[in-house]
Write a protein that holds these residues in place. Structure first.
Motif, mmCIF file in Angstrom:
data_model
loop_
_atom_site.group_PDB
_atom_site.id
_atom_site.type_symbol
_atom_site.label_atom_id
_atom_site.label_comp_id
_atom_site.label_asym_id
_atom_site.label_seq_id
_atom_site.Cartn_x
_atom_site.Cartn_y
_atom_site.Cartn_z
ATOM 1 N N ARG A 1 -23.436 -12.033 82.935
ATOM 2 C CA ARG A 1 -23.163 -12.270 84.433
ATOM 3 C C ARG A 1 -24.114 -11.561 85.048
ATOM 4 N NH1 ARG A 1 -17.393 -9.726 85.204
ATOM 5 N NH2 ARG A 1 -18.296 -8.022 83.933
ATOM 6 N N ILE A 2 -24.250 -11.926 86.320
ATOM 7 C CA ILE A 2 -25.137 -11.447 87.532
ATOM 8 C C ILE A 2 -24.383 -10.967 88.946
ATOM 9 C CG2 ILE A 2 -27.245 -11.599 89.014
ATOM 10 C CD1 ILE A 2 -28.055 -11.710 85.969
ATOM 11 N N MET A 3 -24.228 -9.930 88.880
ATOM 12 C CA MET A 3 -23.262 -9.398 89.888
ATOM 13 C C MET A 3 -23.837 -8.528 91.176
ATOM 14 S SD MET A 3 -20.294 -7.623 87.367
ATOM 15 C CE MET A 3 -21.434 -6.571 86.662
ATOM 16 N N ALA A 4 -23.031 -8.641 91.922
ATOM 17 C CA ALA A 4 -23.467 -7.948 93.267
ATOM 18 C C ALA A 4 -22.317 -6.755 93.674
ATOM 19 C CB ALA A 4 -23.809 -8.582 94.433
ATOM 20 N N ASN A 5 -22.569 -5.538 93.377
ATOM 21 C CA ASN A 5 -21.381 -4.505 93.585
ATOM 22 C C ASN A 5 -21.123 -4.160 95.200
ATOM 23 O OD1 ASN A 5 -19.334 -2.699 92.944
ATOM 24 N ND2 ASN A 5 -20.698 -1.307 91.802
ATOM 25 N N LEU A 6 -20.018 -4.657 95.669
ATOM 26 C CA LEU A 6 -19.712 -4.316 96.988
ATOM 27 C C LEU A 6 -18.625 -3.281 97.166
ATOM 28 C CD1 LEU A 6 -20.077 -8.077 98.436
ATOM 29 C CD2 LEU A 6 -21.929 -6.201 97.938
ATOM 30 N N GLN A 7 -18.076 -2.907 95.993
ATOM 31 C CA GLN A 7 -16.976 -2.124 96.094
ATOM 32 C C GLN A 7 -16.893 -0.984 97.216
ATOM 33 O OE1 GLN A 7 -13.894 -2.301 94.983
ATOM 34 N NE2 GLN A 7 -13.839 -3.790 93.235
ATOM 35 N N ASN A 8 -18.018 -0.328 97.096
ATOM 36 C CA ASN A 8 -18.022 0.931 98.109
ATOM 37 C C ASN A 8 -18.329 0.849 99.535
ATOM 38 O OD1 ASN A 8 -16.969 2.441 95.992
ATOM 39 N ND2 ASN A 8 -19.194 2.744 94.973
ATOM 40 N N LEU A 9 -18.768 -0.526 99.713
ATOM 41 C CA LEU A 9 -19.204 -0.921 101.087
ATOM 42 C C LEU A 9 -18.034 -1.410 102.123
ATOM 43 C CD1 LEU A 9 -22.162 -2.903 99.901
ATOM 44 C CD2 LEU A 9 -22.070 -0.552 100.640
ATOM 45 N N GLY A 10 -18.213 -1.140 103.492
ATOM 46 C CA GLY A 10 -17.262 -1.468 104.403
ATOM 47 C C GLY A 10 -17.793 -2.323 105.077
ATOM 48 N N VAL A 11 -17.239 -2.863 106.459
ATOM 49 C CA VAL A 11 -17.451 -3.666 107.332
ATOM 50 C C VAL A 11 -18.902 -3.395 107.776
ATOM 51 C CG1 VAL A 11 -16.976 -4.918 109.795
ATOM 52 C CG2 VAL A 11 -15.276 -4.170 108.194
ATOM 53 N N GLY A 12 -19.857 -4.572 107.999
ATOM 54 C CA GLY A 12 -21.200 -4.520 108.476
ATOM 55 C C GLY A 12 -22.275 -5.382 107.481
ATOM 56 N N THR A 13 -23.367 -5.195 107.676
ATOM 57 C CA THR A 13 -24.552 -5.916 107.009
ATOM 58 C C THR A 13 -24.983 -5.079 105.842
ATOM 59 O OG1 THR A 13 -24.685 -7.508 108.829
ATOM 60 C CG2 THR A 13 -26.557 -7.454 107.259
ATOM 61 N N HIS A 14 -25.051 -5.576 105.016
ATOM 62 C CA HIS A 14 -25.655 -4.420 103.802
ATOM 63 C C HIS A 14 -26.755 -5.324 102.684
ATOM 64 C CE1 HIS A 14 -22.220 -1.974 104.705
ATOM 65 N NE2 HIS A 14 -21.601 -2.931 104.599
ATOM 66 N N LYS A 15 -27.690 -4.421 102.375
ATOM 67 C CA LYS A 15 -28.655 -4.958 101.456
ATOM 68 C C LYS A 15 -28.324 -4.541 100.014
ATOM 69 C CE LYS A 15 -33.553 -5.529 100.707
ATOM 70 N NZ LYS A 15 -34.903 -5.008 101.090
ATOM 71 N N VAL A 16 -27.981 -5.371 98.979
ATOM 72 C CA VAL A 16 -27.510 -4.885 97.551
ATOM 73 C C VAL A 16 -28.373 -5.471 96.608
ATOM 74 C CG1 VAL A 16 -25.541 -5.112 96.368
ATOM 75 C CG2 VAL A 16 -25.114 -5.471 98.839
ATOM 76 N N ARG A 17 -28.594 -4.563 95.642
ATOM 77 C CA ARG A 17 -29.488 -5.003 94.519
ATOM 78 C C ARG A 17 -28.617 -5.620 93.332
ATOM 79 N NH1 ARG A 17 -34.241 -4.055 92.362
ATOM 80 N NH2 ARG A 17 -34.935 -2.847 94.350
ATOM 81 N N LEU A 18 -29.103 -6.734 92.844
ATOM 82 C CA LEU A 18 -28.271 -7.493 91.831
ATOM 83 C C LEU A 18 -28.469 -6.820 90.513
ATOM 84 C CD1 LEU A 18 -28.724 -11.404 92.956
ATOM 85 C CD2 LEU A 18 -27.073 -9.622 93.762
#
Length: 359
Positions: free
Chosen positions: A98-115
């Motif tokens: 699987r390739i995942m984007a972990n957004l668990q600790n992020l809230g409302v807004g725009t975020h840059k996430v490493r896969l």
């Protein structure tokens, strides 16, 4: 030949045969060993050879999707893998990672996430394309709305109208960012019809969430499609048929007009039909000097009507001597309601009655 017979009977003949058999057996065994060695070498080369391959896999989000609505991420990403040819082939065919984007600790807004990856064989090297993504996290909202049916009324044939539409679902659920949901003004099922449509239409239609200006809003609509049925017909009503004689009967003659048709079904726009309670049909009796039957076409007399049934009627002209010396000797008339009557009105009055029906 005596010497040849002596040779085969000697011990040297047997020694020669034994030698040839030994040589043949030796050659056979060595050929088999050579083939096995080649196969083993080929297998070893297959196992140890390296290969590269780029595969497309779904991107999975690790996020609280019940609370947040997330946009901006690609549905799939590419992964370039390298390693032994057999392992690369198995991985590409099974895609057991699987390739995942972990957004668990992020809230409302725009975020840059490493896969990141999970489950990929450690003997493989890999590179995810793209390595990072930008996502927008917003508060999630769900709302249920009635489905509105839209269609172009100009596509209907003249005089035809649409009855109560039928839908496979009366309401739709829209889900999305809170701000986008608040923009939705209506959920629409747009039915496309051909020009001059005269028959009922049934279509599977994609639902759209629109704002007040008719622009599409970026939300998820469930169900995605509905079946819409539009019953299309032309309004009609049955009215009495009244024959109105026009023109002048020959001198000294009385003409009576009758028809076996007493009622006519008329078709047309509702605005036209509502003003018609009876169908006054003008019948010209000029020049009728003998009893006869004629066919009268109704459609030409009432152009505002879309159709009539029947479209033509049989009119019986009955001619008799007029013993009366009054002005009514010019003509006499009969409608489909009564057998006969004296024509005590002038042809201009009859024409006026007919004209009012046409209008």
């Amino acid at each position: 030949m005596k010497w040849l017979n002596d040779f085969w009977e000697s011990k040297w003949a047997y020694r020669l045969l034994a030698f040839l058999l030994a040589v043949g057996l030796f050659a056979y065994v060595n050929v088999q060993n050579i083939n096995n060695t080649r196969q083993d070498a080929s297998t070893d080369n297959t196992i140890t050879a390296t290969a590269k391959r780029t595969i497309s896999v779904p991107l999975q989000l690790n996020a609280d999707t019940d609370k947040y609505f997330i946009t901006g991420y690609p549905e799939k990403v590419k992964v370039a893998i390298e390693g032994s040819a057999s392992l690369v082939t198995v991985t590409a065919n099974t895609q057991n990672f699987r390739i995942m984007a972990n957004l668990q600790n992020l809230g409302v807004g725009t975020h840059k996430v490493r896969l990141t990856e999970s489950g990929l064989n450690k003997d493989l090297t890999y590179k995810i394309k793209p390595e990072t993504i930008t996502v927008k996290i917003q508060d999630r909202k769900t709302r249920r709305m009635p489905i509105q049916v839209h269609y172009n009324k100009d596509s209907l044939a003249p005089g035809y109208s649409v009855g109560n539409e039928k839908l496979s679902a009366e309401t739709a659920e829209i889900t999305g960012a809170k701000g986008e949901i608040n923009r939705v003004y209506q959920v629409v099922a747009s039915v496309v019809m051909k020009r001059n449509t005269k028959t009922s239409v049934s279509q599977e239609v994609i639902l759209q969430a629109l704002d007040e200006n008719g622009n599409t809003v970026n939300v998820v609509v469930s169900p995605e499609t509905v079946r819409v049925t539009l019953p299309i017909s032309i309004p009609s009503k049955s009215v009495p048929l009244i024959l109105k004689p026009t023109g002048n009967a020959p001198s000294g003659k009385a003409v009576t007009v009758t028809s076996t048709t007493s009622n006519v079904t008329i078709y047309g726009a509702s605005s036209v039909l509502k003003d018609i309670d009876e169908l006054n049909v003008p019948v010209d009796i000029s020049g009728i000097s003998a009893s006869q039957t004629k066919t009268l076409t109704l459609a030409k007399l009432f152009p505002k009507l879309t159709d009539l049934s029947p479209q033509s009627i049989k009119v019986q002209y009955s001619v008799s001597d007029n013993t009366s010396n009054s002005s009514s000797s010019q003509s006499s008339s009969s409608s489909s309601k009564s057998s006969s009557s004296s024509a005590d009105s002038s042809s201009d009055d009859a024409s006026s009655d007919s004209s009012s029906t046409n209008n």
